[in-house]
Design an enzyme around this catalytic site. Structure first.
Site, PDB file in Angstrom:
ATOM      1  N   MET A  30       0.842  -1.193   0.000  1.00 28.92           N
ATOM      2  CA  MET A  30       0.000   0.000   0.000  1.00 28.92           C
ATOM      3  C   MET A  30       0.882   1.250   0.000  1.00 28.92           C
ATOM      4  O   MET A  30       0.410   2.346   0.300  1.00 28.92           O
ATOM      5  CB  MET A  30      -0.937  -0.003   1.205  1.00 28.92           C
ATOM      6  CG  MET A  30      -1.898  -1.194   1.169  1.00 28.92           C
ATOM      7  SD  MET A  30      -3.403  -0.935   2.114  1.00 28.92           S
ATOM      8  CE  MET A  30      -2.762  -0.736   3.752  1.00 28.92           C
ATOM      9  N   GLY A  31       2.160   1.086  -0.299  1.00 28.49           N
ATOM     10  CA  GLY A  31       3.047   2.249  -0.414  1.00 28.49           C
ATOM     11  C   GLY A  31       3.502   2.787   0.928  1.00 28.49           C
ATOM     12  O   GLY A  31       3.419   2.114   1.947  1.00 28.49           O
ATOM     13  N   LEU A  33       6.635   3.332   1.576  1.00 26.03           N
ATOM     14  CA  LEU A  33       7.564   2.213   1.735  1.00 26.03           C
ATOM     15  C   LEU A  33       8.564   2.431   2.859  1.00 26.03           C
ATOM     16  O   LEU A  33       9.040   3.544   3.080  1.00 26.03           O
ATOM     17  CB  LEU A  33       8.333   1.998   0.432  1.00 26.03           C
ATOM     18  CG  LEU A  33       7.476   1.681  -0.793  1.00 26.03           C
ATOM     19  CD1 LEU A  33       8.381   1.477  -2.010  1.00 26.03           C
ATOM     20  CD2 LEU A  33       6.584   0.472  -0.570  1.00 26.03           C
ATOM     21  N   HIS A  37       9.025  -3.320   3.583  1.00 20.15           N
ATOM     22  CA  HIS A  37       8.610  -3.543   2.187  1.00 20.15           C
ATOM     23  C   HIS A  37       9.820  -3.863   1.314  1.00 20.15           C
ATOM     24  O   HIS A  37       9.765  -4.743   0.457  1.00 20.15           O
ATOM     25  CB  HIS A  37       7.952  -2.281   1.616  1.00 20.15           C
ATOM     26  CG  HIS A  37       6.718  -1.828   2.319  1.00 20.15           C
ATOM     27  ND1 HIS A  37       6.652  -0.654   3.039  1.00 20.15           N
ATOM     28  CD2 HIS A  37       5.477  -2.377   2.398  1.00 20.15           C
ATOM     29  CE1 HIS A  37       5.435  -0.493   3.527  1.00 20.15           C
ATOM     30  NE2 HIS A  37       4.701  -1.529   3.160  1.00 20.15           N
ATOM     31  N   GLY A 147       4.837 -10.284   3.956  1.00 17.83           N
ATOM     32  CA  GLY A 147       5.584 -10.183   5.210  1.00 17.83           C
ATOM     33  C   GLY A 147       4.944 -10.990   6.326  1.00 17.83           C
ATOM     34  O   GLY A 147       3.715 -11.012   6.474  1.00 17.83           O
ATOM     35  N   ASP A 150       2.328  -9.351   8.942  1.00 13.78           N
ATOM     36  CA  ASP A 150       0.876  -9.503   8.868  1.00 13.78           C
ATOM     37  C   ASP A 150       0.582 -11.004   8.773  1.00 13.78           C
ATOM     38  O   ASP A 150       0.240 -11.520   7.706  1.00 13.78           O
ATOM     39  CB  ASP A 150       0.335  -8.729   7.677  1.00 13.78           C
ATOM     40  CG  ASP A 150       0.633  -7.249   7.801  1.00 13.78           C
ATOM     41  OD1 ASP A 150      -0.126  -6.544   8.474  1.00 13.78           O
ATOM     42  OD2 ASP A 150       1.666  -6.794   7.266  1.00 13.78           O
ATOM     43  N   MET A 184       8.533  -2.507  11.861  1.00 15.78           N
ATOM     44  CA  MET A 184       8.283  -1.379  10.955  1.00 15.78           C
ATOM     45  C   MET A 184       6.862  -1.460  10.415  1.00 15.78           C
ATOM     46  O   MET A 184       6.372  -2.539  10.099  1.00 15.78           O
ATOM     47  CB  MET A 184       9.276  -1.418   9.793  1.00 15.78           C
ATOM     48  CG  MET A 184      10.649  -1.045  10.233  1.00 15.78           C
ATOM     49  SD  MET A 184      11.719  -0.819   8.818  1.00 15.78           S
ATOM     50  CE  MET A 184      13.243  -0.486   9.684  1.00 15.78           C
ATOM     51  N   SER A 186       3.862   1.294   8.252  1.00 17.55           N
ATOM     52  CA  SER A 186       3.503   2.640   7.780  1.00 17.55           C
ATOM     53  C   SER A 186       2.709   3.366   8.862  1.00 17.55           C
ATOM     54  O   SER A 186       2.747   4.588   8.963  1.00 17.55           O
ATOM     55  CB  SER A 186       2.682   2.559   6.496  1.00 17.55           C
ATOM     56  OG  SER A 186       3.340   1.744   5.550  1.00 17.55           O
ATOM     57  N   ARG A 187       1.998   2.607   9.693  1.00 16.02           N
ATOM     58  CA  ARG A 187       1.148   3.234  10.722  1.00 16.02           C
ATOM     59  C   ARG A 187       1.963   3.762  11.910  1.00 16.02           C
ATOM     60  O   ARG A 187       1.421   4.509  12.718  1.00 16.02           O
ATOM     61  CB  ARG A 187       0.063   2.266  11.199  1.00 16.02           C
ATOM     62  CG  ARG A 187      -0.994   2.020  10.135  1.00 16.02           C
ATOM     63  CD  ARG A 187      -2.212   1.281  10.657  1.00 16.02           C
ATOM     64  NE  ARG A 187      -3.299   1.304   9.696  1.00 16.02           N
ATOM     65  CZ  ARG A 187      -3.624   0.303   8.873  1.00 16.02           C
ATOM     66  NH1 ARG A 187      -2.930  -0.812   8.895  1.00 16.02           N
ATOM     67  NH2 ARG A 187      -4.625   0.429   8.025  1.00 16.02           N
TER      68      ARG A 187
HETATM   69  P1  AMP Z   1       1.307  -2.903   3.503  1.00 13.40           P
HETATM   70  O1  AMP Z   1       1.887  -1.831   2.644  1.00 13.40           O
HETATM   71  O2  AMP Z   1       1.204  -2.564   4.942  1.00 13.40           O
HETATM   72  O3  AMP Z   1       0.036  -3.501   2.926  1.00 13.40           O
HETATM   73  O4  AMP Z   1       2.356  -4.098   3.457  1.00 13.40           O
HETATM   74  C1  AMP Z   1       2.760  -4.665   2.238  1.00 13.40           C
HETATM   75  C2  AMP Z   1       3.563  -5.902   2.506  1.00 13.40           C
HETATM   76  O5  AMP Z   1       4.699  -5.580   3.304  1.00 13.40           O
HETATM   77  C3  AMP Z   1       2.785  -6.967   3.292  1.00 13.40           C
HETATM   78  O6  AMP Z   1       3.107  -8.250   2.771  1.00 13.40           O
HETATM   79  C4  AMP Z   1       3.290  -6.784   4.691  1.00 13.40           C
HETATM   80  O7  AMP Z   1       3.194  -7.955   5.479  1.00 13.40           O
HETATM   81  C5  AMP Z   1       4.737  -6.428   4.433  1.00 13.40           C
HETATM   82  N1  AMP Z   1       5.331  -5.728   5.573  1.00 13.40           N
HETATM   83  C6  AMP Z   1       4.829  -4.636   6.226  1.00 13.40           C
HETATM   84  N2  AMP Z   1       5.623  -4.311   7.268  1.00 13.40           N
HETATM   85  C7  AMP Z   1       6.636  -5.212   7.282  1.00 13.40           C
HETATM   86  C8  AMP Z   1       7.774  -5.423   8.118  1.00 13.40           C
HETATM   87  N3  AMP Z   1       8.037  -4.632   9.154  1.00 13.40           N
HETATM   88  N4  AMP Z   1       8.594  -6.457   7.825  1.00 13.40           N
HETATM   89  C9  AMP Z   1       8.336  -7.278   6.780  1.00 13.40           C
HETATM   90  N5  AMP Z   1       7.287  -7.132   5.947  1.00 13.40           N
HETATM   91  C10 AMP Z   1       6.447  -6.122   6.198  1.00 13.40           C
END
Ligand code: AMP
Length: 290
Positions: A30-31, A33, A37, A147, A150, A184, A186-187
């Site tokens: 969802m960006g 980054l 990510h 990741g 989640d 890590m 984004s929130r």
């Molecule tokens: P999101 O942008 O939050 O939808 O995350 C996109 C992808 O990045 C998902 O597969 C997440 O599980 C992964 N991700 C988010 N945070 C982390 C992190 N700290 N370490 C590894 N993968 C992550």
């Protein structure tokens, strides 16, 4: 690196890469980054010859009172980071491209989605699986990387690919953490300095579980209560759940082993954070704390 915003353009680029003999890897995001990510990009590059990253804040996976409008967005910065890291193609569609008409068909998970995060976020995983299913249909990747951060999402995506016979292999990469252990996300952007300190209680709680497991504890209830008391000690942390579950079926356990996963979710102010650890294989940042 190339940026495209439409489905026909993705298909044309991917066809070209495939006909030059390269396998296709997809990293959905969802960006906004961060290193989490980008670690998925690294893993994807190890496994695939051509790396596609999608950047799309998917409205379908947000509830009506959730943070869709506030969710941080920074496409220009994301593009620079993705390019630097070796992404070949970024697909950044808008809502009209992905959802031109109201959907008549979605991917609705059954069991496994009605617990943990599914309890407080009804419809969330249906939104996730539907968009990931669409991305699989658009990109037709040989593999896709998600990741461990989640965890429930990664398990449900694996189940979707298996149950619906999708010809894609799902790779799950370890959680990347800040130096102090916080996962890590984004929130994390939403947190004040004080809330950021309290947010550390999630990874500290999980590190406590690892420590307890390493010192021989196998009673799930005892491990769970150690996590709860570590998290409660921080103050100002509204715990949503702490569960000790099996990795495959997300079932609560009485006895733990190395494959057992401890999952936590909590609100700090209005920010909802999640984290997890596999007891016998903690990701590097937690292993150090544990
Ligand atoms: P999101 O942008 O939050 O939808 O995350 C996109 C992808 O990045 C998902 O597969 C997440 O599980 C992964 N991700 C988010 N945070 C982390 C992190 N700290 N370490 C590894 N993968 C992550």
């Amino acid at each position: 690196m190339k940026l495209v915003k439409t489905i026909p353009e993705v298909r044309a680029e991917v066809d070209r890469a495939r006909s030059s003999g390269r396998s296709i890897g997809l990293v959905p995001t969802m960006g906004f980054l961060h290193e989490g990510h980008l670690s998925l990009v690294d893993r994807c590059r190890e496994l695939a010859g051509y790396v596609v990253m999608s950047i799309y804040v998917n409205p379908l996976q947000f509830g009506p009172s959730e943070d869709f409008d506030e969710y941080p967005r920074a496409l220009e910065r994301d593009l620079a980071l993705a390019d630097e890291r070796g992404v070949d193609l970024v697909f950044a569609p808008d809502d009209r491209e992905l959802y031109p008409n109201e959907l008549t068909v979605t991917v609705a998970p059954r069991r496994l989605a009605d617990r943990l995060c599914g309890l407080s976020r009804p419809g969330h995983f249906e939104g996730v699986l539907t968009v990931v299913g669409k991305l699989f249909g658009i990109v037709q990747p040989d593999l896709a990387v998600f990741g461990q951060k989640d965890f429930q999402q990664a398990v449900l995506i694996q189940k979707m690919a298996t149950d619906l016979d999708m010809p894609v292999s799902i790779e799950v990469a370890p959680t990347v953490r800040e130096a102090d252990g916080i996962a890590m996300s984004s929130r994390n952007e939403y947190l004040s300095a004080d809330q950021r300190r309290r947010a550390l209680s999630l990874s500290r709680g999980l590190a406590e579980a690892v420590r307890s497991f390493r010192s021989g504890e196998r009673d799930a209830a005892k491990i769970r209560s150690g996590v709860l008391s570590t998290m409660e000690a921080a103050g100002g942390v509204e715990i949503e759940y702490v569960e000790v579950i099996s990795a495959g079926e997300l079932e609560p356990l009485e006895q733990v082993d190395a494959d057992t996963v401890v999952v936590v979710a909590a609100r700090i102010g209005t920010t909802r954070l999640i984290d997890n650890v596999r007891l016998g294989k903690p990701d590097p940042g937690l292993g150090r704390l544990g």
